[in-house]
Design an enzyme around this catalytic site. Structure first.
Site, PDB file in Angstrom:
ATOM      1  N   CYS A 420      43.550  30.618  44.852  1.00 26.63           N
ATOM      2  CA  CYS A 420      43.246  30.856  43.446  1.00 26.63           C
ATOM      3  C   CYS A 420      43.541  32.320  43.160  1.00 26.63           C
ATOM      4  O   CYS A 420      44.056  33.038  44.012  1.00 26.63           O
ATOM      5  CB  CYS A 420      41.813  30.481  43.097  1.00 26.63           C
ATOM      6  SG  CYS A 420      40.561  31.480  43.915  1.00 26.63           S
ATOM      7  N   HIS A 592      34.092  33.920  38.032  1.00 25.87           N
ATOM      8  CA  HIS A 592      34.194  35.127  38.849  1.00 25.87           C
ATOM      9  C   HIS A 592      35.377  35.942  38.355  1.00 25.87           C
ATOM     10  O   HIS A 592      36.188  35.465  37.547  1.00 25.87           O
ATOM     11  CB  HIS A 592      34.366  34.791  40.337  1.00 25.87           C
ATOM     12  CG  HIS A 592      35.491  33.851  40.611  1.00 25.87           C
ATOM     13  ND1 HIS A 592      35.372  32.489  40.527  1.00 25.87           N
ATOM     14  CD2 HIS A 592      36.780  34.081  40.974  1.00 25.87           C
ATOM     15  CE1 HIS A 592      36.504  31.908  40.828  1.00 25.87           C
ATOM     16  NE2 HIS A 592      37.392  32.855  41.092  1.00 25.87           N
TER      17      HIS A 592
END
Length: 673
Positions: A420, A592
């Site tokens: 990611c 995040h």
């Protein structure tokens, strides 16, 4: 498994017209194919009867049973086969009612042709393709006129007599109006073919047929012209026709696939041998179309192979007794006339050789560029399906084979990365879910871990990313299988990955233990995760709803209060959502920061907020928002265990039922043991 996303742009009207014409020709060809293909078994049966009778008479002379069987040859080709085509065409338009009317109308057209031409009457295949659907369409329109207007008790009477009267009328139309122009058309087309044969120009038809095949435009030519003309020729004194081989010859496609097998690169080379078998033996020609579309210069190869095959058949005066459908070497061998085996076999061999030679030159000339460039094979398959206008099981299988290339080439999958943007949240949870699935399948020698895309080392066998990030990951891991998923939590692709690993030979008895090392190589302890990363004061429950930005702000506020991040981290979380959503599935989001926000993180921490009213997370419904800040690997083990928890819908329901922050903490804490 691999997903390719394109962003089509509106084209000018002038550019759309050719596409519309192509689609129109495709639809017309598909309709003709839909009429003719179901009748091919009857054509094959007719060809077999013809072959049996001819061979017996050739070797044994007159023999009463064979002579008697031979009496079926003429009526079958002249009456049965055209009527069957008209029945199928009528069924396609108006089911059985249309089929009956179409069959009667076609019989009238056959009789009209015979009346005009006597014993020289043609076989009315084209007439059947016209009268079957046309009569059914007229029947359908007439029924619509009086639908709901017939008095009760008279429906059957009206339906029966209306169909009978229309069938009579269309038979008269076929006899007097349609038979003459079709006789003229068949004469013109027959003379054109004879001219091409006599002048040695028939091989030039490959200039049209071979490119038309690749773009799925061949059905109109093959079923609309070649099959009727070839059938008429085969029913005559020759007993065979070269026209059946113009489109069916598998040689040109075989040559291209063999060239890719030896000189290709990447997925195209790996899948070419299997495609060659399907094409040559199975007769499914469309499997070689993506290879040509990937390199349009290869049209020269198939055209060269096609012209060579036609020329060879002309030299040896070879032909088939009936159409070879599908275009398999087996079907071709069965339908080959008894005096044509040498010519037909050589035509396939020579056409494959010429196609191979031309394709080899083209592939070798561009081999270095192909090795340096991204593999375009999957895009070529998508382009082929777009040309066909619908999904194809054969092309889908080819795409799956392309996706599995590294497993096939390397023989095993031992390293899987979840990638990611930052490599510390969604990818870690996805890696945990997959490790659990692999362990449940008894697979114990696969290293599964998570990384940021920027940190991908280039040694992966398989890389899993969210769909919007796949294109960024490919250049980092050019030799890996790339699997795109919608979310990391419960993606159905995980089961496909498990099967892929199984088939790549990973389940060895003496294999190493399943590796669960997080990115960076360290292993955090459960105690550290419990005491430092997630504490009760970082868990909240709200009875109402919140917006996505409010949820991000609250997650950031908790992490700031914990001393884990600076205030700047909120913008980093927003930037992350703008790039790709952190929605994980099962009502969970794990916001995040981006990889560039590492400087805003001071310590590892998690925040957990449950919104009983829900959060609209970029279109997905979320109840749990787990904010993540990670330095090193301290947070990864508890995050991995939370991933396992949220992968179980029953456990998610238990978390939603928790009545207090303490109970929710206890339930989350239970996974840390």
């Amino acid at each position: 498994m691999t997903t390719t996303t394109t962003s089509p742009q509106s084209a000018p009207a002038a550019e759309k017209q050719p596409g519309s014409l192509r689609v129109g020709v495709q639809k017309f060809g598909s309709f003709l194919s839909g009429m003719v293909m179901p009748v091919i078994p009857a054509l094959i049966a007719w060809g077999i009867i013809t072959a049996v009778v001819v061979n017996i008479q050739e070797f044994y002379g007159d023999w009463t049973p064979a002579d008697a069987l031979g009496e079926t040859i003429g009526p079958m080709i002249h009456y049965l086969l055209p009527v069957l085509i008209s029945v199928q065409g009528g069924m396609m338009v108006y089911q059985m009612r249309g089929a009956v009317v179409g069959a009667v109308a076609t019989f009238g057209t056959i009789a009209g042709s015979d009346y005009l031409l006597g014993d020289a009457g043609i076989h009315m295949f084209i007439g059947a393709m016209i009268m079957g659907p046309l009569s059914a369409w007229v029947m359908k329109k007439l029924d619509a006129l009086w639908e709901g207007k017939i008095k009760a008790g008279f429906e059957m009477l009206v339906n029966m007599f209306s169909a009978g009267i229309l069938a009579f009328s269309m038979a008269v139309v076929g006899f007097f109006a349609l038979a003459p122009p079709i006789n003229w058309l068949m004469e013109v087309l027959g003379n054109a073919v004879r001219f091409l044969v006599d002048s040695g120009l028939l091989p030039l038809t490959s200039l049209l047929i071979e490119p038309a095949k690749v773009f799925f435009l061949n059905n109109a030519i093959n079923h609309g012209v070649l099959t009727p003309l070839g059938t008429n020729e085969a029913a005559g004194e020759a007993g065979k026709s070269i026209l059946f081989l113009l489109e069916a010859n598998p040689g040109p496609g075989l040559g291209v696939l063999l060239a890719f097998t030896i000189f290709g690169v990447g997925a195209a080379r790996a899948t070419a041998p299997g495609a060659a078998l399907i094409h040559f033996v199975g007769g499914i020609h469309e499997v070689y179309f993506p290879y040509v579309l990937m390199k349009p210069a290869l049209l020269l190869a198939v055209i060269g192979g096609g012209t060579t095959g036609v020329t060879t058949n002309m030299i040896f005066e070879a032909g088939l007794r009936a159409p070879a459908a599908p275009g398999s070497i087996i079907a071709i061998a069965i339908q080959t006339a008894s005096d044509s085996y040498l010519g037909v076999i050589l035509s396939v061999v020579f056409s494959a050789a010429v196609s191979f030679a031309i394709a080899a030159v083209i592939l070798l000339a561009s081999r270095r560029r192909d090795m340096e460039a991204d593999d375009q094979f999957s895009a070529a398959i998508a382009k082929t399906e777009a040309a066909k206008g619908k999904k194809s099981a054969h092309l889908s299988s080819l795409a799956a084979g392309a996706a599995n290339l590294p497993a096939a080439a390397a023989g095993r999958i031992s390293t899987i990365y979840f990638a990611c943007d930052a490599g510390m949240g969604s990818s870690a949870m996805g890696a945990s879910v997959l490790r659990k699935k692999l362990a449940a399948a008894g697979i114990e020698d696969v290293h599964v871990t998570n990384k940021s895309i920027a940190a991908l080392p280039g040694d992966a066998d398989l890389v899993i990313t969210q769909q919007t990030l796949t294109d960024r990951a490919r250049p980092k891991e050019p030799e890996a299988i790339h699997v795109s998923v919608d979310n990391f939590m419960n993606a159905p692709e995980y089961d496909e990955v498990v099967e892929l690993v199984k088939t790549s030979g990973q389940n060895n008895d003496d294999a190493a233990t399943l590796t669960s090392a997080p990115a960076g190589g360290g292993t955090a302890t459960a105690t550290a995760a419990k005491t430092a990363v997630l504490t009760q004061d970082r868990i909240r429950i709200h009875s109402g709803a919140a917006s996505q930005d409010q949820a991000l702000a609250e997650a950031n506020e908790i992490l700031v209060s914990a001393g884990a991040v600076t205030e700047d981290y909120l913008q980093a979380m927003r930037d992350r959502e703008a790039t790709v959503s952190t929605f994980m599935g099962n009502e969970l989001a794990i916001p995040h920061g981006t990889n560039e926000a590492k400087g805003s993180i001071r310590a590892s921490a998690l925040s957990v907020v449950r919104y009983d009213g829900g959060v609209d997370w970029s279109g997905d419904q979320v109840s749990f928002v787990i904010g993540i800040a990670g330095v090193g690997d301290e947070h990864l083990q508890i995050l991995a265990r939370i991933a396992e928890l949220f992968a179980d819908e029953a456990k998610v329901a238990e978390l939603k039922a928790a009545s207090s922050e303490q109970e929710l903490f206890d339930r989350l804490n239970a996974v840390n043991g």
